[in-house]
Scaffold this active site. Structure first.
Site, PDB file in Angstrom:
ATOM      1  N   THR A 110      20.236  10.223  55.903  1.00 47.39           N
ATOM      2  CA  THR A 110      19.398  10.906  56.888  1.00 47.39           C
ATOM      3  C   THR A 110      18.364  11.730  56.134  1.00 47.39           C
ATOM      4  O   THR A 110      18.716  12.711  55.480  1.00 47.39           O
ATOM      5  CB  THR A 110      20.253  11.823  57.782  1.00 47.39           C
ATOM      6  OG1 THR A 110      21.323  11.062  58.320  1.00 47.39           O
ATOM      7  CG2 THR A 110      19.415  12.414  58.909  1.00 47.39           C
TER       8      THR A 110
ATOM      9  N   LYS B  48      17.088   9.263  64.600  1.00 46.20           N
ATOM     10  CA  LYS B  48      18.331   9.741  63.975  1.00 46.20           C
ATOM     11  C   LYS B  48      18.397  11.269  64.014  1.00 46.20           C
ATOM     12  O   LYS B  48      19.413  11.863  64.370  1.00 46.20           O
ATOM     13  CB  LYS B  48      18.410   9.224  62.537  1.00 46.20           C
ATOM     14  CG  LYS B  48      19.489   9.856  61.676  1.00 46.20           C
ATOM     15  CD  LYS B  48      20.879   9.616  62.212  1.00 46.20           C
ATOM     16  CE  LYS B  48      21.893  10.540  61.544  1.00 46.20           C
ATOM     17  NZ  LYS B  48      23.171  10.558  62.207  1.00 46.20           N
TER      18      LYS B  48
ATOM     19  N   LYS C  55      20.851  20.733  57.110  1.00 44.20           N
ATOM     20  CA  LYS C  55      19.738  19.948  56.551  1.00 44.20           C
ATOM     21  C   LYS C  55      19.091  19.102  57.648  1.00 44.20           C
ATOM     22  O   LYS C  55      17.869  19.074  57.800  1.00 44.20           O
ATOM     23  CB  LYS C  55      20.308  19.054  55.435  1.00 44.20           C
ATOM     24  CG  LYS C  55      19.370  18.096  54.775  1.00 44.20           C
ATOM     25  CD  LYS C  55      19.495  16.635  55.189  1.00 44.20           C
ATOM     26  CE  LYS C  55      20.816  15.962  55.093  1.00 44.20           C
ATOM     27  NZ  LYS C  55      20.836  14.555  55.481  1.00 44.20           N
TER      28      LYS C  55
HETATM   29  P1  NAP Z   1      28.506  13.335  50.916  1.00 45.81           P
HETATM   30  O1  NAP Z   1      29.920  12.961  51.111  1.00 45.81           O
HETATM   31  O2  NAP Z   1      28.160  14.761  50.649  1.00 45.81           O
HETATM   32  O3  NAP Z   1      27.922  12.410  49.721  1.00 45.81           O
HETATM   33  C1  NAP Z   1      26.639  12.666  49.227  1.00 45.81           C
HETATM   34  C2  NAP Z   1      26.263  11.605  48.207  1.00 45.81           C
HETATM   35  O4  NAP Z   1      25.011  11.994  47.604  1.00 45.81           O
HETATM   36  C3  NAP Z   1      27.263  11.475  47.051  1.00 45.81           C
HETATM   37  O5  NAP Z   1      27.256  10.162  46.578  1.00 45.81           O
HETATM   38  C4  NAP Z   1      26.663  12.439  46.023  1.00 45.81           C
HETATM   39  O6  NAP Z   1      27.047  12.171  44.692  1.00 45.81           O
HETATM   40  C5  NAP Z   1      25.195  12.121  46.190  1.00 45.81           C
HETATM   41  N1  NAP Z   1      24.388  13.194  45.642  1.00 45.81           N
HETATM   42  C6  NAP Z   1      24.248  14.453  46.102  1.00 45.81           C
HETATM   43  N2  NAP Z   1      23.391  15.154  45.326  1.00 45.81           N
HETATM   44  C7  NAP Z   1      23.001  14.305  44.338  1.00 45.81           C
HETATM   45  C8  NAP Z   1      22.107  14.419  43.244  1.00 45.81           C
HETATM   46  N3  NAP Z   1      21.439  15.558  42.999  1.00 45.81           N
HETATM   47  N4  NAP Z   1      21.923  13.327  42.454  1.00 45.81           N
HETATM   48  C9  NAP Z   1      22.584  12.165  42.697  1.00 45.81           C
HETATM   49  N5  NAP Z   1      23.441  11.981  43.731  1.00 45.81           N
HETATM   50  C10 NAP Z   1      23.640  13.049  44.534  1.00 45.81           C
HETATM   51  O7  NAP Z   1      27.596  12.898  52.150  1.00 45.81           O
HETATM   52  P2  NAP Z   1      27.931  11.819  53.287  1.00 45.81           P
HETATM   53  O8  NAP Z   1      28.702  12.509  54.352  1.00 45.81           O
HETATM   54  O9  NAP Z   1      28.412  10.569  52.652  1.00 45.81           O
HETATM   55  O10 NAP Z   1      26.453  11.600  53.878  1.00 45.81           O
HETATM   56  C11 NAP Z   1      25.502  10.752  53.243  1.00 45.81           C
HETATM   57  C12 NAP Z   1      24.256  10.681  54.122  1.00 45.81           C
HETATM   58  O11 NAP Z   1      24.626  10.140  55.387  1.00 45.81           O
HETATM   59  C13 NAP Z   1      23.606  12.046  54.400  1.00 45.81           C
HETATM   60  O12 NAP Z   1      22.213  11.881  54.456  1.00 45.81           O
HETATM   61  C14 NAP Z   1      24.144  12.399  55.776  1.00 45.81           C
HETATM   62  O13 NAP Z   1      23.269  13.275  56.468  1.00 45.81           O
HETATM   63  C15 NAP Z   1      24.251  11.034  56.433  1.00 45.81           C
HETATM   64  N6  NAP Z   1      25.272  10.898  57.474  1.00 45.81           N
HETATM   65  C16 NAP Z   1      26.512  11.415  57.309  1.00 45.81           C
HETATM   66  C17 NAP Z   1      27.448  11.261  58.318  1.00 45.81           C
HETATM   67  C18 NAP Z   1      28.839  11.832  58.197  1.00 45.81           C
HETATM   68  O14 NAP Z   1      29.518  11.912  59.213  1.00 45.81           O
HETATM   69  N7  NAP Z   1      29.300  12.213  57.023  1.00 45.81           N
HETATM   70  C19 NAP Z   1      27.125  10.562  59.488  1.00 45.81           C
HETATM   71  C20 NAP Z   1      25.848   9.997  59.609  1.00 45.81           C
HETATM   72  C21 NAP Z   1      24.930  10.169  58.590  1.00 45.81           C
HETATM   73  P3  NAP Z   1      28.366  12.901  44.093  1.00 45.81           P
HETATM   74  O15 NAP Z   1      29.518  12.081  44.549  1.00 45.81           O
HETATM   75  O16 NAP Z   1      28.140  12.884  42.635  1.00 45.81           O
HETATM   76  O17 NAP Z   1      28.391  14.307  44.652  1.00 45.81           O
END
Ligand code: NAP
Length: 293
Positions: A96, A171, A239
């Site tokens: 997102t 979204k 965010k």
């Molecule tokens: P998350 O668990 O916090 O994972 C974040 C990912 O980004 C991890 O792979 C993390 O790597 C990587 N990352 C963060 N900072 C970084 C950096 N500086 N350099 C390289 N990699 C970095 O997030 P998530 O829940 O999977 O969400 C991912 C996306 O989907 C987001 O945009 C979120 O808004 C969207 N989303 C989430 C959900 C939900 O329910 N969770 C639903 C719909 C959409 P590390 O493992 O090294 O930290």
């Protein structure tokens, strides 16, 4: 079977990439924290040394990372996806991010003769595991048609929304509703709790009532239990609302309910709950109301 690259193995990217491996695709992965790749590698994926190497070895390169700055780091920075791209490859970003952040990636991808499909998702970790996500897509239609069979492995509901940044806007709009739903549910739950009702029963009744969206059903257990393990963190929801405000400013739309909800999320973060699930708004309001379970 397709040669697929996957960058970002967080709460969402991990189960999603595993679904592509299970479907028989050749998947090469990269994540900043390598240990998070253990599960998908055990399932049959291979490790790429950098986003550049992942892109060089794949036809379809998916990204599912935290936010716009991270997306820019893995697509535009040193050893990034763009450095491994060549004509005909397709990048699919499912994170997102804002329309403006996305446009910058699109320009870089197109400069290599490759294409970008925007594919943000609705639904959280459980739907990511069960391949039940909703996928909101935009970008070149012929490219989308090539990606669609892969999207069908990841999600149940597919929506093609237009040739540009349309998916990014919708979204963010949906997430404002999701966040505000948790704010108003928190108010209803805490009012009921203070009046002596049982939290589990209250959540059950709300989920089955006229206002009971699927979200109220998904969050029933976590609110009842009161621990708030993150499926979607307060930090990420803040965010998203901030990105929605940017879009609201661009298009001239006042978003009053979203602004109030954003303040409650700020209170959650300021009280040490930034990494909790965003449904922790119930606990924030319990504290503000002097209610202890
Ligand atoms: P998350 O668990 O916090 O994972 C974040 C990912 O980004 C991890 O792979 C993390 O790597 C990587 N990352 C963060 N900072 C970084 C950096 N500086 N350099 C390289 N990699 C970095 O997030 P998530 O829940 O999977 O969400 C991912 C996306 O989907 C987001 O945009 C979120 O808004 C969207 N989303 C989430 C959900 C939900 O329910 N969770 C639903 C719909 C959409 P590390 O493992 O090294 O930290």
């Amino acid at each position: 079977m397709a040669r697929i690259g996957w960058i970002g193995l967080g709460n969402m990217g991990n189960p999603m990439s595993q679904n592509l491996v299970k479907a028989g695709h050749e998947v090469i992965v990269w994540n900043r924290t390598k240990s998070k790749a253990d599960e998908v590698i055990a399932a049959g994926a291979t490790w790429g040394a950098s986003p550049k190497e992942v892109a060089a070895k794949s036809d379809f390169i998916f990204t599912m990372v935290a936010d716009g700055p991270t997306l820019h780091a893995v697509t535009l920075g040193k050893d990034s996806i763009v450095e491994g791209l060549s004509a005909g490859k397709i990048v699919i970003d499912m994170s997102t991010v804002s329309p403006a952040e996305s446009e910058k990636v699109n320009e870089a991808v197109e400069s290599k003769g490759a294409k970008l499909i925007r594919g943000p998702v609705t639904g959280s970790t459980v739907l990511a595991q069960n391949a039940g996500l909703g996928i909101l897509a935009s970008g070149d239609k012929a490219t989308y048609d090539k990606v669609l069979p892969l999207f069908e492995t990841l999600g149940k509901n597919q929506f093609y929304l237009g040739s540009g940044e349309e998916a990014r806007v919708l979204k963010l709009a949906i997430n404002t509703m999701i966040a505000s739903t948790m704010q108003i549910q928190a108010e209803a739950v805490v009012l009921s709790e203070k009046a002596g009702l049982d939290v589990g029963q209250v959540c059950e009744v709300i989920a089955g009532s006229a206002v009971g969206s699927p979200l109220c059903g998904y969050k029933k257990a976590v609110i009842t239990e009161g621990v708030y393990a993150p499926a979607f963190s307060v930090k990420l929801m803040m965010k998203d609302l901030d990105l929605a405000f940017e879009a609201a400013k661009q298009y001239g739309v006042p978003m009053t309910a979203t602004a109030i909800t954003r303040q409650s999320l700020a209170a959650a973060a300021a009280t040490g709950r930034a990494e909790k699930d965003f449904s922790v708004l119930t606990q924030v309001l319990e504290d503000a109301s002097g209610y202890k379970r």
